[in-house]
Design a protein around this motif. Structure first.
Motif, PDB file in Angstrom:
ATOM      1  N   CYS A 156       0.851  -1.192   0.000  1.00  0.00           N
ATOM      2  CA  CYS A 156       0.000   0.000   0.000  1.00  0.00           C
ATOM      3  C   CYS A 156       0.888   1.245   0.000  1.00  0.00           C
ATOM      4  O   CYS A 156       1.803   1.348   0.814  1.00  0.00           O
ATOM      5  CB  CYS A 156      -0.903  -0.022   1.235  1.00  0.00           C
ATOM      6  SG  CYS A 156      -1.928   1.445   1.412  1.00  0.00           S
ATOM      7  N   CYS A 190      -5.132  -0.516   6.267  1.00  0.00           N
ATOM      8  CA  CYS A 190      -5.914   0.728   6.344  1.00  0.00           C
ATOM      9  C   CYS A 190      -7.241   0.641   5.584  1.00  0.00           C
ATOM     10  O   CYS A 190      -8.017   1.598   5.592  1.00  0.00           O
ATOM     11  CB  CYS A 190      -5.086   1.908   5.838  1.00  0.00           C
ATOM     12  SG  CYS A 190      -4.662   1.857   4.085  1.00  0.00           S
ATOM     13  N   LEU A 199      -7.519   0.666  -3.574  1.00  0.00           N
ATOM     14  CA  LEU A 199      -6.365   1.013  -4.379  1.00  0.00           C
ATOM     15  C   LEU A 199      -6.715   0.851  -5.853  1.00  0.00           C
ATOM     16  O   LEU A 199      -7.529   0.016  -6.224  1.00  0.00           O
ATOM     17  CB  LEU A 199      -5.172   0.114  -4.020  1.00  0.00           C
ATOM     18  CG  LEU A 199      -4.801   0.112  -2.545  1.00  0.00           C
ATOM     19  CD1 LEU A 199      -3.703  -0.915  -2.301  1.00  0.00           C
ATOM     20  CD2 LEU A 199      -4.327   1.475  -2.110  1.00  0.00           C
ATOM     21  N   HIS A 214       0.075   4.145   0.990  1.00  0.00           N
ATOM     22  CA  HIS A 214      -0.290   5.017   2.101  1.00  0.00           C
ATOM     23  C   HIS A 214       0.309   4.550   3.421  1.00  0.00           C
ATOM     24  O   HIS A 214       0.823   5.351   4.193  1.00  0.00           O
ATOM     25  CB  HIS A 214      -1.813   5.107   2.233  1.00  0.00           C
ATOM     26  CG  HIS A 214      -2.475   5.586   0.982  1.00  0.00           C
ATOM     27  ND1 HIS A 214      -2.452   6.899   0.574  1.00  0.00           N
ATOM     28  CD2 HIS A 214      -3.160   4.903   0.033  1.00  0.00           C
ATOM     29  CE1 HIS A 214      -3.092   7.017  -0.554  1.00  0.00           C
ATOM     30  NE2 HIS A 214      -3.555   5.809  -0.916  1.00  0.00           N
ATOM     31  N   CYS A 215       0.232   3.224   3.699  1.00  0.00           N
ATOM     32  CA  CYS A 215       0.685   2.723   5.003  1.00  0.00           C
ATOM     33  C   CYS A 215       1.713   1.598   4.891  1.00  0.00           C
ATOM     34  O   CYS A 215       2.292   1.207   5.897  1.00  0.00           O
ATOM     35  CB  CYS A 215      -0.500   2.243   5.835  1.00  0.00           C
ATOM     36  SG  CYS A 215      -1.265   0.747   5.191  1.00  0.00           S
ATOM     37  N   VAL A 249      -1.484  -5.890   0.159  1.00  0.00           N
ATOM     38  CA  VAL A 249      -2.601  -5.608  -0.742  1.00  0.00           C
ATOM     39  C   VAL A 249      -3.382  -6.894  -0.964  1.00  0.00           C
ATOM     40  O   VAL A 249      -2.810  -7.951  -1.207  1.00  0.00           O
ATOM     41  CB  VAL A 249      -2.086  -5.045  -2.080  1.00  0.00           C
ATOM     42  CG1 VAL A 249      -3.228  -4.816  -3.043  1.00  0.00           C
ATOM     43  CG2 VAL A 249      -1.325  -3.749  -1.854  1.00  0.00           C
ATOM     44  N   TYR A 308      -7.617  -3.811  -2.295  1.00  0.00           N
ATOM     45  CA  TYR A 308      -7.758  -3.142  -1.011  1.00  0.00           C
ATOM     46  C   TYR A 308      -6.507  -3.363  -0.172  1.00  0.00           C
ATOM     47  O   TYR A 308      -5.858  -4.401  -0.275  1.00  0.00           O
ATOM     48  CB  TYR A 308      -8.950  -3.700  -0.223  1.00  0.00           C
ATOM     49  CG  TYR A 308     -10.290  -3.276  -0.757  1.00  0.00           C
ATOM     50  CD1 TYR A 308     -10.857  -2.071  -0.395  1.00  0.00           C
ATOM     51  CD2 TYR A 308     -10.993  -4.093  -1.634  1.00  0.00           C
ATOM     52  CE1 TYR A 308     -12.091  -1.687  -0.886  1.00  0.00           C
ATOM     53  CE2 TYR A 308     -12.222  -3.713  -2.138  1.00  0.00           C
ATOM     54  CZ  TYR A 308     -12.760  -2.516  -1.751  1.00  0.00           C
ATOM     55  OH  TYR A 308     -13.970  -2.132  -2.252  1.00  0.00           O
ATOM     56  N   CYS A 309      -6.196  -2.432   0.713  1.00  0.00           N
ATOM     57  CA  CYS A 309      -5.121  -2.607   1.682  1.00  0.00           C
ATOM     58  C   CYS A 309      -5.682  -3.379   2.876  1.00  0.00           C
ATOM     59  O   CYS A 309      -6.792  -3.117   3.329  1.00  0.00           O
ATOM     60  CB  CYS A 309      -4.580  -1.258   2.139  1.00  0.00           C
ATOM     61  SG  CYS A 309      -3.341  -1.389   3.442  1.00  0.00           S
ATOM     62  N   ARG A 351      -8.099   0.899   2.521  1.00  0.00           N
ATOM     63  CA  ARG A 351      -8.341   1.838   1.427  1.00  0.00           C
ATOM     64  C   ARG A 351      -8.459   1.083   0.115  1.00  0.00           C
ATOM     65  O   ARG A 351      -7.819   0.071  -0.092  1.00  0.00           O
ATOM     66  CB  ARG A 351      -7.190   2.836   1.301  1.00  0.00           C
ATOM     67  CG  ARG A 351      -7.192   3.862   2.369  1.00  0.00           C
ATOM     68  CD  ARG A 351      -6.209   4.931   2.035  1.00  0.00           C
ATOM     69  NE  ARG A 351      -6.157   5.903   3.124  1.00  0.00           N
ATOM     70  CZ  ARG A 351      -5.422   6.974   3.091  1.00  0.00           C
ATOM     71  NH1 ARG A 351      -4.631   7.215   2.079  1.00  0.00           N
ATOM     72  NH2 ARG A 351      -5.439   7.813   4.098  1.00  0.00           N
TER      73      ARG A 351
END
Length: 68
Positions: A23, A59, A63, A25-26, A30, A55-56, A61
């Protein structure tokens, strides 16, 4: 006169597997989810489509994959 919306969309996960990469972001893993969506009109199925969503796992989110 009354107008009632009788359309419905139902989504369910039919498969799940780990995808390559991390991911942005964090840095978490995945997950690739195969999601089947069904469109119905008056309880009659009209449309079926299977999509792969990324998706992660940390977190949660959504993707987006980049097509090259």
């Amino acid at each position: 006169m009354c107008l009632v919306c009788v359309c419905d969309e139902d989504e369910r996960v039919v498969g799940q597997q780990a995808a390559g990469g991390a991911c942005p972001h964090c840095g978490g893993m995945v997950q690739a989810l195969d999601v089947q969506s069904n469109w119905r009109f008056c309880f009659v199925p009209l449309y079926f489509k299977t999509k792969r969503k990324l998706y992660c796992s940390i977190c949660s989110r959504r993707l987006h994959s980049v097509a090259r």
